[in-house]
Enzyme design. Structure first.
Site: not given
Ligand code: QAP
Ligand code: CO
Length: 169
Positions: A92-93, A134
């Site tokens: 995830c960023l 997500h």
């Protein structure tokens, strides 16, 4: 166009529940353009508005090899998911450097609008399916690490807070 700041876990703003987009207008399209630019520049395949502190139901995704197939999902609704589940590696960023296996529905069907106001149903499998699930979690204030054990979550929190402190110096 502008690069947006990405909130980093465990920032409490990542737990905000997004509100439906009220109007698909030039203001919204400008946020979409900035989110796509931010996602590509950060080498991401998906970004939810929540991650850039915009608490509206808006997601951008590009899982294509050539990075030339942007997908914009406005007010996405999960209309169906398979009972069949698969485990895949996620990152995830908002949680840079952390990757772990997460179990998700294999197939999902999602109803969403695009940036022109056109509605469509997308049936997704594989990477796109994982990415949609997500990103839709982000809109509900959920970060993927919250599926992991409390022990792992604690370790990840500590690691993130340390690296954020180090970056401030
Ligand atoms: C969500 O994640 C996702 O740690 C999108 O250092 C991830 O774009 C869906 C990224 C995996 C399906 C499978 C993460 C970039 C990007 C990092 C991302 C990093 C640099 C994550
Ligand atoms: Co994410």
């Amino acid at each position: 166009m502008a690069l947006l700041d990405i909130l980093c876990y465990p920032d409490p703003r990542l737990h905000t529940v997004a509100q439906p987009v009220q109007a698909i207008d030039d203001g919204l399209r400008s946020i979409v353009a900035d989110m796509l630019e931010t996602m590509y520049k950060s080498n991401g395949i998906g970004l939810a508005a929540t991650q850039v502190n915009v608490h509206q139901r808006l997601i951008v995704i590009d899982v294509s090899e050539e990075l030339n197939q942007p997908l914009v999902l406005i007010n996405p609704e999960l209309v169906w998911q398979s009972e069949d589940r698969v485990k895949g590696e996620e990152g995830c960023l908002s949680v840079p450097g952390i990757y772990d296996g997460i179990e998700r529905a294999r197939t999902v069907r999602v109803l969403a609008h695009d940036e022109h106001g056109q509605s469509r149903t997308i049936e997704a499998q594989g990477l796109l399916s994982v990415c949609i699930q997500h990103e839709m979690d982000h809109l509900m204030g959920k970060v993927f690490v919250e599926y992991l054990s409390p022990l792992k979550q604690g370790r990840i929190k500590t690691k993130m807070i340390k690296s954020q402190r180090a970056q401030q110096r």
